[in-house]
Write a protein that holds these residues in place. Structure first.
Motif, PDB file in Angstrom:
ATOM      1  N   ASP A  37      11.952   0.149  14.984  1.00 50.25           N
ATOM      2  CA  ASP A  37      11.155  -0.796  15.763  1.00 50.25           C
ATOM      3  C   ASP A  37      11.106  -2.160  15.089  1.00 50.25           C
ATOM      4  N   ILE A  38      10.767  -2.188  13.806  1.00 51.30           N
ATOM      5  CA  ILE A  38      10.597  -3.487  13.145  1.00 51.30           C
ATOM      6  C   ILE A  38      11.927  -4.221  13.004  1.00 51.30           C
ATOM      7  N   LEU A  39      13.013  -3.489  12.764  1.00 52.02           N
ATOM      8  CA  LEU A  39      14.314  -4.153  12.642  1.00 52.02           C
ATOM      9  C   LEU A  39      14.847  -4.604  13.997  1.00 52.02           C
ATOM     10  N   ALA A  40      14.473  -3.895  15.064  1.00 52.24           N
ATOM     11  CA  ALA A  40      14.833  -4.356  16.412  1.00 52.24           C
ATOM     12  C   ALA A  40      14.099  -5.650  16.745  1.00 52.24           C
ATOM     13  N   ARG A  41      12.896  -5.792  16.267  1.00 53.51           N
ATOM     14  CA  ARG A  41      12.154  -7.034  16.492  1.00 53.51           C
ATOM     15  C   ARG A  41      12.782  -8.194  15.702  1.00 53.51           C
ATOM     16  N   TYR A  42      13.273  -7.873  14.518  1.00 51.06           N
ATOM     17  CA  TYR A  42      13.989  -8.884  13.716  1.00 51.06           C
ATOM     18  C   TYR A  42      15.267  -9.333  14.421  1.00 51.06           C
TER      19      TYR A  42
ATOM     20  N   GLY B 212      11.842   8.157  16.218  1.00 52.34           N
ATOM     21  CA  GLY B 212      12.246   6.992  15.433  1.00 52.34           C
ATOM     22  C   GLY B 212      12.674   7.355  14.022  1.00 52.34           C
ATOM     23  N   LEU B 213      12.647   6.355  13.130  1.00 53.17           N
ATOM     24  CA  LEU B 213      13.052   6.555  11.731  1.00 53.17           C
ATOM     25  C   LEU B 213      11.979   5.988  10.796  1.00 53.17           C
ATOM     26  N   PRO B 214      10.853   6.688  10.668  1.00 49.39           N
ATOM     27  CA  PRO B 214       9.805   6.213   9.757  1.00 49.39           C
ATOM     28  C   PRO B 214      10.183   6.449   8.296  1.00 49.39           C
ATOM     29  N   LEU B 215       9.997   5.435   7.457  1.00 51.68           N
ATOM     30  CA  LEU B 215      10.271   5.539   6.029  1.00 51.68           C
ATOM     31  C   LEU B 215       9.082   4.992   5.236  1.00 51.68           C
ATOM     32  N   LYS B 216       8.857   5.580   4.081  1.00 48.86           N
ATOM     33  CA  LYS B 216       7.814   5.087   3.178  1.00 48.86           C
ATOM     34  C   LYS B 216       8.379   3.908   2.394  1.00 48.86           C
ATOM     35  N   ILE B 217       7.614   2.810   2.318  1.00 43.81           N
ATOM     36  CA  ILE B 217       8.087   1.588   1.682  1.00 43.81           C
ATOM     37  C   ILE B 217       7.193   1.234   0.500  1.00 43.81           C
ATOM     38  N   SER B 218       7.814   0.819  -0.583  1.00 40.83           N
ATOM     39  CA  SER B 218       7.051   0.337  -1.735  1.00 40.83           C
ATOM     40  C   SER B 218       7.759  -0.880  -2.314  1.00 40.83           C
ATOM     41  N   LYS B 219       7.006  -1.751  -2.954  1.00 41.51           N
ATOM     42  CA  LYS B 219       7.591  -2.953  -3.545  1.00 41.51           C
ATOM     43  C   LYS B 219       8.376  -2.590  -4.797  1.00 41.51           C
ATOM     44  N   ARG B 220       9.424  -3.323  -5.024  1.00 43.21           N
ATOM     45  CA  ARG B 220      10.235  -3.099  -6.218  1.00 43.21           C
ATOM     46  C   ARG B 220       9.611  -3.795  -7.420  1.00 43.21           C
TER      47      ARG B 220
ATOM     48  N   ASN C 206      11.733  -0.501  -2.034  1.00 43.92           N
ATOM     49  CA  ASN C 206      12.319   0.829  -2.154  1.00 43.92           C
ATOM     50  C   ASN C 206      11.946   1.637  -0.916  1.00 43.92           C
ATOM     51  N   PHE C 207      12.820   2.577  -0.540  1.00 43.18           N
ATOM     52  CA  PHE C 207      12.600   3.377   0.664  1.00 43.18           C
ATOM     53  C   PHE C 207      12.686   4.863   0.338  1.00 43.18           C
ATOM     54  N   GLU C 208      11.734   5.641   0.917  1.00 42.14           N
ATOM     55  CA  GLU C 208      11.700   7.083   0.721  1.00 42.14           C
ATOM     56  C   GLU C 208      11.520   7.787   2.058  1.00 42.14           C
ATOM     57  N   LEU C 209      12.031   9.013   2.124  1.00 40.86           N
ATOM     58  CA  LEU C 209      11.828   9.832   3.323  1.00 40.86           C
ATOM     59  C   LEU C 209      10.369  10.257   3.399  1.00 40.86           C
ATOM     60  N   THR C 210       9.910  10.468   4.622  1.00 37.29           N
ATOM     61  CA  THR C 210       8.544  10.918   4.821  1.00 37.29           C
ATOM     62  C   THR C 210       8.405  11.539   6.200  1.00 37.29           C
ATOM     63  N   GLY C 211       7.534  12.491   6.337  1.00 34.80           N
ATOM     64  CA  GLY C 211       7.240  13.067   7.653  1.00 34.80           C
ATOM     65  C   GLY C 211       8.469  13.594   8.357  1.00 34.80           C
ATOM     66  N   SER C 212       8.740  13.060   9.559  1.00 31.08           N
ATOM     67  CA  SER C 212       9.819  13.571  10.403  1.00 31.08           C
ATOM     68  C   SER C 212      11.198  13.328   9.809  1.00 31.08           C
ATOM     69  N   THR C 213      11.341  12.323   8.936  1.00 31.64           N
ATOM     70  CA  THR C 213      12.665  12.048   8.375  1.00 31.64           C
ATOM     71  C   THR C 213      13.043  13.046   7.280  1.00 31.64           C
ATOM     72  N   LEU C 214      12.088  13.884   6.864  1.00 31.05           N
ATOM     73  CA  LEU C 214      12.400  14.945   5.911  1.00 31.05           C
ATOM     74  C   LEU C 214      13.104  16.113   6.604  1.00 31.05           C
TER      75      LEU C 214
ATOM     76  N   LYS D 191       0.813  -1.222   0.000  1.00 34.45           N
ATOM     77  CA  LYS D 191       0.000   0.000   0.000  1.00 34.45           C
ATOM     78  C   LYS D 191       0.848   1.275   0.000  1.00 34.45           C
ATOM     79  N   GLY D 192       2.183   1.109  -0.082  1.00 39.06           N
ATOM     80  CA  GLY D 192       3.065   2.271  -0.076  1.00 39.06           C
ATOM     81  C   GLY D 192       2.984   3.055   1.219  1.00 39.06           C
ATOM     82  N   GLN D 193       2.863   2.332   2.348  1.00 41.11           N
ATOM     83  CA  GLN D 193       2.688   2.984   3.646  1.00 41.11           C
ATOM     84  C   GLN D 193       4.038   3.265   4.322  1.00 41.11           C
ATOM     85  N   THR D 194       3.936   3.983   5.434  1.00 39.36           N
ATOM     86  CA  THR D 194       5.119   4.334   6.223  1.00 39.36           C
ATOM     87  C   THR D 194       5.294   3.340   7.370  1.00 39.36           C
ATOM     88  N   LEU D 195       6.539   2.969   7.630  1.00 41.04           N
ATOM     89  CA  LEU D 195       6.842   2.027   8.705  1.00 41.04           C
ATOM     90  C   LEU D 195       8.028   2.542   9.514  1.00 41.04           C
TER      91      LEU D 195
END
Length: 519
Positions: free
Chosen positions: A181-186, A511-519, A486-494, A173-177
């Motif tokens: 947090d998610i990589l710490a869980r990994y 944190g470090l929220p980034l917009k994610i989309s499938k390649r 693919n990763f893009e800046l968004t919100g606070s990371t801009l 859905k091209g959402q922000t993550l």
């Protein structure tokens, strides 16, 4: 009974006031003039925190504070005070090289808080001193050979399955993550498996106990900041205030998990290719066995074992501390910089595709070793965002500063501002610009530590023993992410990142929220 001021309560208050004034005068006039008496320039301290009031009161991160001092003074060394104790800030790479390597016999210890009896999880390799550190380091070194790492490698890839499944939902859905947090869980999944022998999935289950307690160790809270800075500035207050290196519930959890895992493996003679198995070997035989030999003869007499449950727990705990937050931070900041610099993101993605094509599309120990641009990106990320912004050593034998008559006495702590040095334009032109080519073979050839100070894992005999495992873990996570998204800046990371002053590591506010989309 005679009263000086007419009542006992007034007399007590007067006595307390007089004693307080005497202590204040003694500290400010005598203790805080130590460096002046030696003829060394010092930064004016503040009672009772010395030069670390802003860090203790969570106004400024200790690493950023030292960077400010470094930038403004450019002195090769300066006198500071950690509470009431003198501390030498060493800014010159040549002197730092002596401290870390050539004159290591004078600086064997880190000067960290440690109390193995009262606080068992503080008794790990990172904090240990003297011969005890040396002996354990020698015993643990075979744990991280290429053969051992290669055997553990499949676990790192397998733990990526749940990561990709989770991230896919956002990417579709091209959402922000929030990547930290998610990589710490990994990384928590990896460490639970490798260091404690327990298979979990805290990506699918955010309430998993390992995630809960691992997160608690690093969360930027007043309790963690107070505990950490008290151990750093006023270590003698730790037992008086009944403080430990971690909260009691974290200690109870780590000890319980270690005890259960050890008992299960030793009772059932279970063998797995992981760090815990190597600790089982060390505990029962006194040595880590050669590559390829994972089975262990179990000694059931507890009195004949070479490591106690608490000692194994302490080493597993530092494995959690070193691998959990630092690797997830490195991966997150690397993705952040690749999002800021999309031309590099495309180059790394192409390299990953080219290398994997040569290896039948498989992520293997051999294939990631061929990803040289990715390695440079990780090295540049660690330069810009080192796990520890400040490194310390304690003088264990009187040391004369070369070129001077000044003697640094045994017991004096030495501070090295790693973050400041790695962001100095003298050594790294345009230091705030992400430039992975700095670390390619051509630009690294002939560069010494003095030419280009770089110490994200420390340096010398006390170099982080798990460095190769940490980088391998980061590589696998980044390959999984960049291969698919693919990763893009968004919100606070801009906007420019703000570092949380309460955090142990270099942790951005929000944190470090980034917009994610499938390649």
């Amino acid at each position: 009974m005679a009263f000086i001021f007419g009542s006992i309560s007034t007399d007590i208050l007067a006595l307390v006031a007089i004693l307080s004034a005497a202590v204040y005068f003694y500290v400010t006039q005598h203790k805080y003039s130590y460096w002046k008496r030696l003829g060394i320039k010092q930064i004016s301290p503040t009672f009772p925190f010395g030069n670390f009031a802003a860090a203790f009161l969570q106004i400024n991160h200790i690493g950023l504070y030292l960077q400010d001092i470094y930038t403004k003074t450019k002195e090769p060394f300066l006198g500071l005070y950690s509470g009431f104790k003198p501390m030498l800030l060493v800014n010159d790479p040549e002197l730092i090289r002596l401290v870390f390597i050539k004159d290591f016999q004078h600086f064997q210890d880190r000067g960290m808080y440690i109390d193995e009896e009262r606080d068992p999880l503080s008794g790990h390799l990172f904090s240990m001193n003297g011969d005890k550190w040396k002996n354990l380091r020698n015993k643990l070194s075979p744990t991280f050979t290429s053969g051992k790492l290669k055997a553990m490698f499949p676990t790192l890839v397998e733990c990526g399955d749940s990561l990709l499944k989770f991230v896919d939902k956002y990417a579709e859905k091209g959402q922000t993550l929030e990547m930290r947090d998610i990589l710490a869980r990994y990384t928590t999944n990896i460490i639970a498996s490798v260091a404690f022998g327990i298979d979990i999935d805290c990506i699918a289950n955010e309430d998993e106990s390992f995630r809960k307690y691992g997160k608690k160790v690093f969360e930027p809270s007043f309790g963690n900041a107070f505990r950490g800075l008290t151990g750093f500035i006023f270590p003698k207050l730790m037992p008086i205030l009944n403080l430990k290196s971690v909260s009691q519930d974290v200690e109870d959890f780590i000890l319980s998990m270690t005890r259960q895992s050890l008992e299960y493996r030793e009772r059932n003679n279970v063998t797995r290719k992981d760090f815990l198995q190597l600790m089982v070997q060390l505990r029962n035989t006194g040595v880590v066995q050669s590559d390829g030999d994972w089975e262990t003869k179990i000694i059931h007499d507890e009195s004949k074992k070479t490591l106690s449950v608490e000692e194994v727990a302490a080493q597993s705990f530092v494995f959690l501390v070193a691998g959990f937050e630092t690797s997830s931070n490195t991966m997150s900041y690397c993705l952040y910089e690749l999002a800021r610099n999309p031309e590099y993101q495309k180059k790394v993605q192409q390299e990953i595709a080219d290398v994997l094509n040569k290896h039948n599309g498989e992520i293997t120990y051999e294939s990631i070793s061929e990803m040289h641009l990715l390695e440079c990106c990780i090295d540049e990320t660690l330069r810009m965002y080192p796990p520890l912004l400040l490194l310390t050593r304690e003088c264990t034998k009187d040391w004369q500063i070369p070129g001077t008559d000044t003697i640094i006495k045994k017991g004096i702590q030495v501070a090295i501002p790693a973050f400041a040095l790695q962001r100095d334009e003298k050594y790294y032109p345009n230091p705030n610009q992400f430039t992975p080519e700095r670390f390619n073979a051509e630009n690294s050839a002939g560069k010494s530590f003095v030419d280009r100070p770089y110490m994200p894992f420390g340096e010398g005999p006390r170099l982080c023993i798990g460095m190769r495992l940490g980088k391998m873990q980061s590589k696998v996570g980044l390959v999984l992410m960049l291969k698919n998204y693919n990763f893009e800046l968004t919100g606070s990371t801009l906007k420019p990142l703000l570092i949380n002053p309460s955090s142990f590591v270099i942790s951005p506010v929000g944190g470090l929220p980034l917009k994610i989309s499938k390649r």
